[in-house]
Write an enzyme that holds these catalytic residues in place. Structure first.
Site: not given
Length: 865
Positions: A110, A143, A235, A297
């Site tokens: 990430d 994130h 998404n 996520s």
């Protein structure tokens, strides 16, 4: 307890030898409960799994279990726990009753992780930054900190939020830059790093719409090492595949909301594997705070951490068995069974952990499957040639269930009509020549609960016999763990005996209900697997996405069919396709995905295709197993394609099954096949294709193996029979001949008796006594043999189940340098000692695999002549 194990001793727990054993593995004995034959030991958390496995392999140890906490639906004291709706939805508190995790790291690919966050810092371990190529894994975007907290925030610390796992470390790998983008090359490199540094669960909460062989290679690298890649579906509210989620072997996760609907933002499609909560997920934020996030996520790390919990209670799970376990123990949403919104269902931590631990509730509807095959009224009691090759229960005579199933009868009573008979309706006794007429019976209903634990489908036959012609009539239902009816059959007039035969998988229950109030319902036998008459065998070897169309030298050394170009089948097989149509995309191309033409330098892109299913019937007539590779390419990315390949025998029993998608770059599926089998290709989306079939390895495979014999008479008296050129009497002396380089791996050593007179023990060279010793493994071990003189040589392997531990059962494969199986042998009941003898040449590996999870596999000697 995260650092404690409970050891069950076979002998006296207070024996000083037990303390020495623990010390040898770096463990400290905390408590001895001698009357219970138990010890409690403390182990460094990072070594917990390794020590548990090593102790399980020791003959003085009966079992090792984790020192679990006992709670009632454990509730952590993190103040914001009550706002984390997703934890209750996946039944995490019930899962925590069994485990909070382990010392195995979860890799988070990430934007980094904020290691100063008080709810993350104690969990963060060393990682790597692929943006700046250094060890600074600070979060560049925020994130990654939120994803890491969803998976593994420090739990029960009176602070902030709870993670799905309580103890697993976080391995931060920075691949997302401060703008939110990640290069495929960095993602691939990070997957390799995570695999090489001990992560068995790799979370990737990112995606791109361009297919990539680099990402596929990385996912396969992890898979082949026993690790899984869990990736978010993304998404975009559409079905466009995202990568790496849509890679073969990746676990693609869609998002659900609080009401178990597909979240409005979530992607979907035939490439989805599982679903998990992804809406309003309260988690950690960069800078020390907490906040709500949404997106797939955050669905992905929920699945990742459930996988980590399952591995904590059963670290021996392979990548395939772990994924199958998660799928079969999910909560089925939407259309029954698999669907493109939720995959196999929404993840359920409690069910997954319970299944991994070997107990707990049955899986929900969809966890079991049943396909009826046939009714057989001709075999009668002569079952051996038709049924029960894997295991059986000849009721009131003998039971030998296979290791892949737990069988639990209920509501049954036992009765024997005739203990010995020649009547062909009576079942042949196991290990005897006479027959028995016997049954389980009940005037209302009785059940046999079958829990298949290996993730595969198996043939099951039940034998019904109305011995005294009492007018019996009964209904046989197959139901899943939630009492959903999968199949039903009614039997009557079975005075001459009748088999009902299914392919079953997962958790199913066979329920027999009496329909004649003046009589009762009966079962006389249960049989697992086909018999010798079925004749087909299939062992899956590998998936190959690197060779593409360049098959020469890798596959097809014996024969081939480059479809729409040239076919040259080997003499040992009859090949009959059916249900197929032909199509050529490009008659001549240089694209590496196109298959090399048989006698030309250019390539062809062509296929057999079907909108439903097609088959290739293969009848091997020489009695041997042969490598067969099937090449599939989604040349024009039509759909894109998704298809299932089943290998079935002549009785329609499924021997192996594989599902492929995202194969635009070309993929080989490779098996060892023997006897009479059918390759059945079923379209799952678009149409299904095959572009080539190849028999045998390529000319580059230098290893050879020819099995000579099994020898159970020589026992330990090998001198003068084997080993004239050289030997290794394990744990005593090794004297390998000059023509071979021998390299063992994966083996531990143990000596049962350093000096013995028992003839099962191997003779010591130059001495008058014998030794009983071995290399052993709880999983598998290898002996690499590289013969350098260009000749073949006799090699004998000696196996002895000295202490009848388990008892042992193991498989010995001879493989070449590309992992192609040249020969395979399975042994059990070898307490008296057995030699397996081959002629071997070139570069081969002798691989010994344990097939009894309650024991281990052993080798006691290797002899060359």
């Amino acid at each position: 307890m995260p650092d404690q194990l409970i050891v069950h001793h076979r002998g006296d727990a207070a024996d000083p030898a037990a303390a020495r054993l623990f010390a040898a593995h770096g463990a400290l004995a905390l408590r001895v409960m001698a009357p219970l034959k138990l010890s409690v030991i403390r182990v460094a958390p990072a070594q917990l799994e390794a020590v548990a496995q090593a102790l399980r392999a020791d003959p003085t140890v009966a079992e090792v279990e984790y020192d679990y906490y006992a709670r009632v639906a454990a509730v952590p004291n993190d103040p914001s726990y009550s706002a984390q709706w997703h934890l209750a939805k996946i039944q995490a508190p019930n899962a925590w009753d069994r485990t909070g995790g382990s010392a195995m790291p979860i890799a988070i690919l990430d934007s980094g992780v904020d290691s100063t966050h008080p709810d993350l810092g104690p969990r963060v371990m060393a990682g790597w930054n692929y943006i700046y190529n250094n060890s600074n894994t600070s979060d560049l975007l925020g994130h990654g900190t939120a994803v890491a907290g969803t998976a593994a925030a420090v739990t029960n610390n009176g602070l902030g939020v709870a993670g799905v796992t309580w103890w697993n470390p976080i391995m931060p790998l920075v691949v997302i830059d401060s703008t939110g983008y990640a290069a495929y090359s960095n993602v691939a490199a990070a997957i390799q790093y995570a695999t090489d540094h001990g992560a068995r669960v790799i979370n990737v909460s990112l995606g791109g719409t361009s297919p990539s062989s680099a990402l596929q290679n990385a996912v396969d690298y992890a898979w082949n090492a026993g690790a899984i890649v869990v990736a978010s579906a993304m998404n975009n509210s559409n079905s466009t595949p995202e990568y790496p989620a849509a890679c073969n072997h990746a676990i693609a996760v869609s998002a659900t909301d609080e009401n178990d609907n597909l979240a409005g933002f979530s992607d979907y499609g035939s490439w989805i594997t599982l679903s998990a909560p992804g809406n309003d997920i309260l988690t950690t934020m960069q800078g020390g705070g907490y906040g709500y996030w949404y997106g797939t996520s955050f669905s992905a790390p929920i699945v990742s951490s459930v996988a980590a919990l399952a591995l904590a209670v059963n670290p021996s799970l392979t990548a395939q068995s772990l994924v199958t376990l998660l799928e079969q123990n999910s909560d089925d949403l939407g259309t029954p069974g698999y669907d493109t919104s939720f995959g196999w269902g929404r993840i359920n931590a409690y069910r997954a952990v319970s299944a991994a631990a070997g107990g707990g509730p049955p899986p929900p509807g969809g966890g079991g499957s049943a396909t009826f095959i046939k009714t057989d009224v001709t075999t009668q009691g002569s079952w051996r040639s038709s049924y029960g090759a894997d295991g059986y229960n000849v009721i009131n005579n003998a039971t030998a269930y296979p290791a892949y199933v737990t069988a639990t009868p209920s509501g049954n009573y036992s009765y024997t009509w005739v203990p010995s008979t020649t009547d062909v309706r009576g079942e042949l006794k196991a290990g005897a020549s006479d027959r028995i007429g016997a049954c389980w019976y009940n005037g209302s209903s009785m059940s046999l609960d079958l829990n298949f634990t290996d993730g595969n489908t198996h043939q099951v036959a039940i034998y019904l016999l109305d011995w005294e012609y009492a007018g019996r009539s009964e209904r046989v239902d197959i139901v899943d763990g939630n009492n959903n009816l999968l199949d039903t059959r009614t039997a009557s007039g079975f005075g001459y005996g009748q088999y009902l035969v299914w392919n079953l998988s997962g958790h199913v229950i066979i329920r027999v209900t009496n329909l004649n109030g003046a009589s009762n319902g009966v079962i006389s036998g249960v049989f697992f697997g086909a018999g010798a008459a079925a004749g087909g065998s299939a062992a899956f070897l590998k998936t190959d996405v690197t060779t593409q169309g360049s098959w020469k030298g890798v596959y097809g050394g014996d024969g081939y069919n480059v479809i729409n170009n040239s076919a040259s089948y080997p003499g040992y097989v009859a090949v009959t396709p059916s249900g197929n149509s032909s199509y050529t995309w490009v008659a001549s191309t240089s694209d590496s995905r196109g298959l090399l033409k048989a006698t030309a330098s250019d390539r062809i892109a062509s296929c057999w295709y079907t909108g439903s299913s097609m088959s290739v019937d293969l009848n091997f007539t020489d009695g041997n197993a042969h490598q067969v590779a099937l090449y599939l390419v989604d040349w024009d990315y039509y759909g894109p394609r998704s298809e299932r390949i089943d290998i079935v025998d002549a009785n329609n029993n499924v021997l192996d099954t594989r599902t492929v998608s995202s194969f635009w770059g070309g993929i080989y599926l490779v098996w060892n096949l023997g006897g009479h089998v059918i390759v059945r290709i079923t379209n799952l989306y678009s149409n299904a294709v095959i572009s080539g079939i190849f028999f045998g390895a390529g000319s580059s495979q230098a290893g050879s193996a020819h099995f000579l014999k099994s020898d159970t008479t020589t026992q330990g008296s090998w001198s003068g029979v084997y080993g004239a050129d050289g030997y290794n009497v394990i744990n005593y002396v090794a004297a390998y001949p000059g023509y071979v380089a021998a390299t063992p791996s994966g083996n531990a050593s143990y000596t049962w008796a350093a000096s013995a007179t028992d003839i099962r023990a191997l003779q010591k060279p130059g001495a008058g006594d014998r030794i009983a010793s071995c290399w052993y493994t709880g999983s598998s071990m290898n002996l690499d043999l590289n013969f350098t003189d260009g000749n073949t040589h006799q090699v004998a392997l000696y196996l002895v189940d000295w202490d009848y531990y388990g008892p042992r059962s193991e498989r010995v494969d001879i493989v070449d340098t590309n992992n192609n199986v040249l020969d395979t042998r399975t042994v059990s009941s070898f307490w008296g000692g057995i030699y397996l003898v081959w002629n071997l040449g070139g570069h081969v590996t002798v691989r010994v695999t344990n097939t009894n999870g309650a024991s281990n596999a052993v080798m006691s000697g290797v002899f060359f002549r």
